[in-house]
Design a protein around this motif. Structure first.
Motif, PDB file in Angstrom:
ATOM      1  N   PHE A  72      -9.123  13.938  -4.707  1.00 51.95           N
ATOM      2  CA  PHE A  72      -8.179  13.551  -3.669  1.00 51.95           C
ATOM      3  C   PHE A  72      -7.447  14.731  -3.050  1.00 51.95           C
ATOM      4  N   GLU A  73      -7.922  15.932  -3.361  1.00 52.13           N
ATOM      5  CA  GLU A  73      -7.362  17.125  -2.731  1.00 52.13           C
ATOM      6  C   GLU A  73      -7.638  17.060  -1.232  1.00 52.13           C
TER       7      GLU A  73
ATOM      8  N   ASN B 260       0.861  -1.178   0.000  1.00 51.53           N
ATOM      9  CA  ASN B 260       0.000   0.000   0.000  1.00 51.53           C
ATOM     10  C   ASN B 260       0.897   1.227   0.000  1.00 51.53           C
ATOM     11  N   LEU B 261       0.682   2.110  -0.972  1.00 58.71           N
ATOM     12  CA  LEU B 261       1.479   3.324  -1.058  1.00 58.71           C
ATOM     13  C   LEU B 261       0.846   4.468  -0.280  1.00 58.71           C
ATOM     14  N   THR B 262      -0.471   4.413  -0.100  1.00 57.87           N
ATOM     15  CA  THR B 262      -1.178   5.409   0.713  1.00 57.87           C
ATOM     16  C   THR B 262      -2.225   4.689   1.546  1.00 57.87           C
ATOM     17  N   LYS B 263      -2.805   5.396   2.483  1.00 55.39           N
ATOM     18  CA  LYS B 263      -3.867   4.825   3.314  1.00 55.39           C
ATOM     19  C   LYS B 263      -5.165   4.663   2.528  1.00 55.39           C
ATOM     20  N   VAL B 264      -5.242   5.319   1.386  1.00 57.12           N
ATOM     21  CA  VAL B 264      -6.486   5.295   0.603  1.00 57.12           C
ATOM     22  C   VAL B 264      -6.306   4.618  -0.758  1.00 57.12           C
ATOM     23  N   ASP B 265      -5.366   3.695  -0.869  1.00 57.15           N
ATOM     24  CA  ASP B 265      -5.124   3.006  -2.132  1.00 57.15           C
ATOM     25  C   ASP B 265      -6.393   2.365  -2.697  1.00 57.15           C
ATOM     26  N   ASP B 266      -7.151   1.687  -1.846  1.00 58.19           N
ATOM     27  CA  ASP B 266      -8.361   1.016  -2.324  1.00 58.19           C
ATOM     28  C   ASP B 266      -9.380   2.028  -2.835  1.00 58.19           C
ATOM     29  N   GLN B 267      -9.526   3.139  -2.138  1.00 59.45           N
ATOM     30  CA  GLN B 267     -10.451   4.186  -2.569  1.00 59.45           C
ATOM     31  C   GLN B 267     -10.004   4.765  -3.918  1.00 59.45           C
TER      32      GLN B 267
ATOM     33  N   TYR C  68      -8.191   3.315  -6.219  1.00 62.88           N
ATOM     34  CA  TYR C  68      -8.397   2.317  -7.265  1.00 62.88           C
ATOM     35  C   TYR C  68      -9.873   2.207  -7.635  1.00 62.88           C
ATOM     36  N   ASP C  69     -10.750   2.170  -6.627  1.00 61.09           N
ATOM     37  CA  ASP C  69     -12.185   2.098  -6.903  1.00 61.09           C
ATOM     38  C   ASP C  69     -12.657   3.291  -7.729  1.00 61.09           C
ATOM     39  N   GLU C  70     -12.227   4.482  -7.346  1.00 57.47           N
ATOM     40  CA  GLU C  70     -12.600   5.688  -8.092  1.00 57.47           C
ATOM     41  C   GLU C  70     -12.006   5.666  -9.501  1.00 57.47           C
ATOM     42  N   PHE C  71     -10.770   5.180  -9.593  1.00 58.26           N
ATOM     43  CA  PHE C  71     -10.123   5.075 -10.904  1.00 58.26           C
ATOM     44  C   PHE C  71     -10.937   4.182 -11.828  1.00 58.26           C
ATOM     45  N   ARG C  72     -11.327   3.019 -11.340  1.00 57.24           N
ATOM     46  CA  ARG C  72     -12.073   2.073 -12.164  1.00 57.24           C
ATOM     47  C   ARG C  72     -13.457   2.606 -12.525  1.00 57.24           C
ATOM     48  N   LYS C  73     -14.078   3.364 -11.627  1.00 55.59           N
ATOM     49  CA  LYS C  73     -15.374   3.977 -11.954  1.00 55.59           C
ATOM     50  C   LYS C  73     -15.206   4.992 -13.080  1.00 55.59           C
ATOM     51  N   THR C  74     -14.148   5.757 -13.019  1.00 53.30           N
ATOM     52  CA  THR C  74     -13.918   6.823 -13.997  1.00 53.30           C
ATOM     53  C   THR C  74     -13.319   6.301 -15.297  1.00 53.30           C
TER      54      THR C  74
END
Length: 106
Positions: A76-77, A31-38, A40-46
């Motif tokens: 992610f700001e 995990n590179l950040t605490k929000v990696d899963d978030q 990725y999920d947003e990336f795949r939605k977009t």
């Protein structure tokens, strides 16, 4: 030009660290950040149809792609440090960071 150069230098440093990490640790446990899963999920939605193993620079730099990337990054700001910095991407994930296999996304 100075800002882009600073981004490129920072992106190069991040790419070196990132490549060292993924070369020494199985990426599925990394995990590179605490929000990696978030992210990725947003990336795949977009970008659900974006092929990520071998990237097409035209798919990243076209006007329609740019219109998607900016709002995606802005989500992610305040969540991810340096959320709006450029990054170096390997065009083919099976190859190393080389001049021919790298694109700057900003």
């Amino acid at each position: 030009p100075r800002v882009e150069l600073a981004w490129a230098m920072k992106a190069h440093q991040h790419a070196q660290v990132y490549f060292n990490l993924i070369s020494s640790v199985d990426p599925k446990f990394l995990n590179l950040t605490k929000v990696d899963d978030q992210i990725y999920d947003e990336f795949r939605k977009t970008f659900g149809d974006l092929k990520i193993d071998v990237l097409d620079p035209e798919e990243l730099k076209s006007e329609p792609a740019k219109a998607k990337w900016r709002p995606f990054c802005l989500r992610f700001e305040g969540v991810v440090e340096d959320f709006n910095y450029g990054t170096l991407l390997r065009l083919d994930c099976r190859r190393e960071y080389t001049e021919e296999n790298t694109i700057f996304g900003g």
